[in-house]
Design a protein around this motif. Structure first.
Motif, PDB file in Angstrom:
ATOM      1  N   SER A   1      -2.935   1.565   6.172  1.00  0.00           N
ATOM      2  CA  SER A   1      -2.753   0.349   5.360  1.00  0.00           C
ATOM      3  C   SER A   1      -3.142  -0.848   6.215  1.00  0.00           C
ATOM      4  O   SER A   1      -2.508  -1.112   7.237  1.00  0.00           O
ATOM      5  N   ARG A   2      -4.152  -1.567   5.791  1.00  0.00           N
ATOM      6  CA  ARG A   2      -4.631  -2.700   6.589  1.00  0.00           C
ATOM      7  C   ARG A   2      -4.057  -4.005   6.075  1.00  0.00           C
ATOM      8  O   ARG A   2      -4.221  -4.333   4.905  1.00  0.00           O
TER       9      ARG A   2
ATOM     10  N   ILE B   1       8.802  -4.487  10.612  1.00  0.00           N
ATOM     11  CA  ILE B   1       7.895  -4.292  11.725  1.00  0.00           C
ATOM     12  C   ILE B   1       7.505  -5.632  12.337  1.00  0.00           C
ATOM     13  O   ILE B   1       7.458  -5.780  13.555  1.00  0.00           O
TER      14      ILE B   1
ATOM     15  N   ILE C   1      -1.006  -0.599   9.667  1.00  0.00           N
ATOM     16  CA  ILE C   1      -0.040   0.460   9.898  1.00  0.00           C
ATOM     17  C   ILE C   1      -0.604   1.781   9.373  1.00  0.00           C
ATOM     18  O   ILE C   1      -1.404   1.804   8.435  1.00  0.00           O
TER      19      ILE C   1
ATOM     20  N   ILE D   1       2.411  -6.042   3.130  1.00  0.00           N
ATOM     21  CA  ILE D   1       1.600  -7.004   3.855  1.00  0.00           C
ATOM     22  C   ILE D   1       2.027  -8.398   3.411  1.00  0.00           C
ATOM     23  O   ILE D   1       2.049  -8.686   2.208  1.00  0.00           O
TER      24      ILE D   1
ATOM     25  N   SER E   1       1.679   5.203   0.496  1.00  0.00           N
ATOM     26  CA  SER E   1       1.251   6.460   1.138  1.00  0.00           C
ATOM     27  C   SER E   1       2.172   7.566   0.653  1.00  0.00           C
ATOM     28  O   SER E   1       3.378   7.528   0.927  1.00  0.00           O
TER      29      SER E   1
ATOM     30  N   GLY F   1       0.630   5.489   8.037  1.00  0.00           N
ATOM     31  CA  GLY F   1       1.733   6.353   7.625  1.00  0.00           C
ATOM     32  C   GLY F   1       1.389   7.804   7.933  1.00  0.00           C
ATOM     33  O   GLY F   1       0.303   8.272   7.581  1.00  0.00           O
TER      34      GLY F   1
ATOM     35  N   PHE G   1       0.843  -1.192   0.000  1.00  0.00           N
ATOM     36  CA  PHE G   1       0.000   0.000   0.000  1.00  0.00           C
ATOM     37  C   PHE G   1       0.877   1.239   0.000  1.00  0.00           C
ATOM     38  O   PHE G   1       1.759   1.363   0.844  1.00  0.00           O
TER      39      PHE G   1
ATOM     40  N   ILE H   1       5.960   6.350   1.399  1.00  0.00           N
ATOM     41  CA  ILE H   1       6.257   5.086   2.059  1.00  0.00           C
ATOM     42  C   ILE H   1       5.314   4.014   1.519  1.00  0.00           C
ATOM     43  O   ILE H   1       4.198   4.305   1.091  1.00  0.00           O
TER      44      ILE H   1
ATOM     45  N   VAL I   1       2.413   1.641  14.072  1.00  0.00           N
ATOM     46  CA  VAL I   1       2.052   0.231  13.905  1.00  0.00           C
ATOM     47  C   VAL I   1       1.011  -0.105  14.967  1.00  0.00           C
ATOM     48  O   VAL I   1       1.273   0.038  16.161  1.00  0.00           O
TER      49      VAL I   1
END
Lengths: 348, 348, 348, 348
Positions: free
Chosen positions: C31-32, A65, C38, A42, A31, C40, A29, A38, C4
């Motif tokens: 962002s799922r 993460i 997370i 996933i 952003s 951003g 995803f 960024i 996060v």
């Protein structure tokens, strides 16, 4: 994982990262900010390991993460594990004391030390037959003769045996004599040894490298686990820091931290972390109170003659203090002190 | 060595230490102060290693003053050594560049990298066939197939080969293909591997452990030397500290410090210490200027596709800058740049 | 920044974070993923500092991606700065040598040291009047009398003066005597002192804390800059690590790393990092070769009588070697060696 | 102290060292070995501090054996001390809990936090009015307004107050409001501040520098003691290491080590060492079990809104767990839990 693109990254650079992640079975995803973009990833970190995202054009940084290990993680296995060593449990409901001489020197010294271990409340005997020493001029252990002595002492005392193995080629031999293999701190990233231990079919006591992060330590455990062996007990034994007043700095917080990240039991070695006899009892108390699943302590009938690490070996009245400490603190921590096997030998 | 007696030590305790030292062939001088007594020991440290002086009754502390290694020490061998790898010298009068890909991936990539290495001024090719990786999910190297590729590229380019060996059982195999064995940072205290490398009859490139003191590093070299092999080149590659802006902290002062303590050559790895491409050239300059006997740098024809450590691999114009830097700085340091073997292959 | 969320975070938790970020003038992108979400963040890190995002319900971790400083950052000021001290430039086109005695002891010793400094190629004189010492029993400096001596020696030699200030209440006094204030390593996070120095209207030499990360060091500089003073020179002087063979570990890579992050000049202190005389010349060479904008070295006419840090002070032939090294390496680095002021005094 | 002479040292060099030591009121014993000579020094280390022995001709190294502090040492004062803060004892027979908010924000928040502190078993209230923050953009505390709030809350609750002072010029002001001065970790070597605190006539809580050795920490205490103030409580709060899983690494062994070296009480800060709420209770247990004389914990009525260190502040059920832990473990350690002053306020 989050991929941070450099300020000058192009749309093409961003698209390339997204495409790469999708080929690895993940999703991404984007952003877009004013000064930088960024990309949130996933999927499983291990799947992304080979993509070399950090090296791609326009990528400034890759921030991980999720944890990079799986089999030993608590996400993968939420219940904390119980490991059995010759029938003796190590896990969340018990407190297990392991004790013994740093090095096996003679049959007599080993038997005496085993009886001291039992007097200290130990249900497992640890003794070194192969010793990794910083100096090639220091005593390197009795080798196979040491293994034989350990097996004899087990026969006499009923205490299952833990011993260190220091090279892959010796794993099979060592495993034929003992109940649990120990991987020492200097071999924390000896991956060939970790894999060989994983193949051996015995539980493994994995000491933390003296400069391993908790994450690297769990990655080392993952190497063993990948071979199908999840009978791993972690052992915090102190890390290397700027402070030289103690041999190592016991990272006591590593116990609760590792227990949240991994389902594996974790014990503490107060002898090697402090490196001084007078610190062993207080550090044992701290270890139990912080929630460790056990402790492993050096004992020796005559520390002043020990061929290895004499200054940290317990003897005399400290032995009873370890036993008392474990007996008193275990129930406060909601644990049962693991009982030693019934005595099968005494000193005449 | 100096033995510091505890305030309450008795005359008997002092006499016992003196007697013990004498049985080991040394001598001991007692200085009595108001609050404590110290005993100065005369003799070889290795001879005192087994006495366990620190554990004796009445002893507060043992302070070592002499170095604990012998064969690799400059006291034992005052002239700095020259080591030859496939005919290429590494020593006090030369500057030797080693370069190549972190990992051997394909014959084409390896040949391209070798030609880049030569363009960078390298006279030795380093490439990894067996890769020790923190994660078991990361690329672990091509193994024997990688060794074959390296041997082919040597045949084509004339560049002698340096490669890492990661377990004792593989030393003989690896040694049959290459010109120099590398012991990596994670195996800095893998004593079985050090001994096996010492037996192999090839020069050894010994990287400093990322948390080894200079003394421990020289003790690791002593393990190799004890097997009759003094063809050892030390490699400073950065140590682990609290600073995370770089992968490791290059301990640049370790070069002159180790050169005073040991006669062995010492080179610097600017790629693994910085961990970032843009640091490689400046750190290479610093390494040469501080007096290193050589440098070892990662190169890759397409860093963004590298299976290992792409972010630190050089490519493109940086290659020429390494060559220029070495050519300009070497004479200022009183050294001759070791020339690569004449080209035996070109890319069509 | 990236927030996060914990595995069990609710939609409400996520919305709360997004709302909070927007109240601070930023924006947030969600962002799922399958196991975690997370967020951003877009905006200035300082604006988010007071939000305490890490403490919010459902937040697992906050990962910062942008730098937390502004005024000293290269993003804010892309051109590297030139700082002038009594007319002497420190910046990207020059190489500036600063030298002098660790401590001012007598007028004669200070004048002699100043002449040695000039012989070493120095264009600035550093001398300590207020000495922060680990032991209260060690020499603490001459205080105001030392400042007067420094001013006299400046009058005689023409060399502008750099001296350390160790408490906010003394800044005004010290500033009235000298040309540049030094903030020492132990005061790296003495924020009151940093602010007072920022207010003093003089350039500041900011040593890195011996355990400061590069980021913390730049944050310390930001404290000075916030008071309207951007005349700051950074000084790398070694960090504390496990290695004790040197007094500190010179983090040579900090020079190029800091130069990419900040527009401020950065110099290196080879004397305090190595702590041993024989390391000063090699480390000076390394510092210049890595790209430092200058060096600062301890000199003393009679090191064996020095009241402070004698073992690292240069004397005799090493003085000329520093001058030669600077003269030879500066042009190779595309720099002009800053020339000392013309001699205004000689020893009769 | 032991002076190790270099291999080439002359008789004249040796005689010069001996003479120098005698001028300082000490004595010296020479031990001649085959390859080197050592000189044992008898006398007080502080007396030898100014001799600069390490810089003398022919001297290789100076090895210190005695401790360099006097007033705070246990050699000087064998009985462990009891310090009283507003009547509340801290010492070997008691267990004292200090708690409160990292920062004073409002009168209401401070009163609520004080009541939480008492519920946690605390007999002293800690709250910050002047906050040293890494970033100049972070909340810096309420200053004098914060001191007034603290004084009001003391009046309401009867809890004596501990607060941090961050510059020498503010010591008198802060001392006029509170019962104990705290010197924070970043000021561990801010000697002017240590001396000002020593002059203030109040007990001092001296946090260990995050990179201070135990010896440097005791030297910092010696700076305070030299001003005639021996009412010092040491506080271990974690050190900086390579491990980043926790904010700092709690050096739990520092407690028994410092207790053997110094007569001063030592407490532990589990909040700042772990930096994470879920670690505070286990680390508190470890601290008490290892033998600390007390603990200091962060509490906040609404951690998610805290302006400082919210992620580590306790709230809700953890408060009672601290109280229970202290009540259960104190008698096992032979200590009496210091009781809070009787309640003088309640929340309506």
């Amino acid at each position: 994982m989050v991929v941070v693109m450099a300020p000058g990254a192009t749309q093409e650079d961003i698209d390339a990262v997204v495409a790469l992640v999708r080929t690895a079975g993940g999703d991404a995803f984007v952003s877009r900010g004013v000064s930088r973009t960024i990309i949130g990833l996933i999927g499983d970190v291990p799947d992304f390991e080979r993509l070399n995202l950090g090296g791609r054009r326009g990528v400034l940084e890759v921030v991980r993460i999720s944890v990079p290990y799986k089999l030993v993680s608590r996400e993968h296995h939420p219940q904390r594990s119980v490991i059995r060593v010759g029938g003796v449990p190590i896990g969340p409901d018990t407190l297990t004391v392991i004790a013994g001489p740093c090095a096996v020197e003679t049959p007599e010294q080993t038997l005496e030390a085993a009886l001291m271990a039992r007097a200290a409340g130990a249900s497992l005997l640890r003794g070194g037959a192969f010793k990794p020493r910083t100096s090639p001029y220091a005593f390197q252990g009795l080798g196979v003769e040491g293994l034989r002595i350990l097996a004899d002492v087990r026969a006499e005392t009923g205490l299952p045996i833990v011993t260190e193995v220091i090279e892959p080629g010796a794993v099979e031999l060592v495993a034929s004599y003992v109940d649990m293999l120990q991987i020492g701190t200097r071999n924390a990233q000896n991956f060939a040894l970790l894999q060989a231990a994983g193949d051996a079919g015995l539980p493994v006591l994995l000491k933390r490298g003296f400069s391993s992060t908790i994450e690297e330590w769990l990655m080392a455990a993952e190497y063993i686990a990948q071979r199908g062996n999840l009978d791993i007990v972690l052992c915090e034994r102190g890390i290397r820091t700027f402070e030289k007043a103690t041999r190592n700095t016991l990272d006591i917080a590593a116990v609760p931290v590792a227990q949240r990240l991994s389902h594996l039991p974790i014990i503490v070695d107060p002898s090697h972390s402090g490196g001084r006899r007078e610190l062993v009892v207080p550090l044992t108390r701290a270890a139990i109170a912080v929630g460790a699943d056990g402790v492993i302590v050096d004992v020796h009938p005559r520390p002043e003659e020990a061929l290895c690490d004499g200054p940290q070996a317990l003897s005399g009245p400290d032995i009873a203090e370890i036993a008392d400490t474990a007996a008193v603190l275990a129930p406060l921590m909601g644990r049962t002190l693991t009982m030693p096997a019934p005595a099968a030998a005494t000193i005449a």
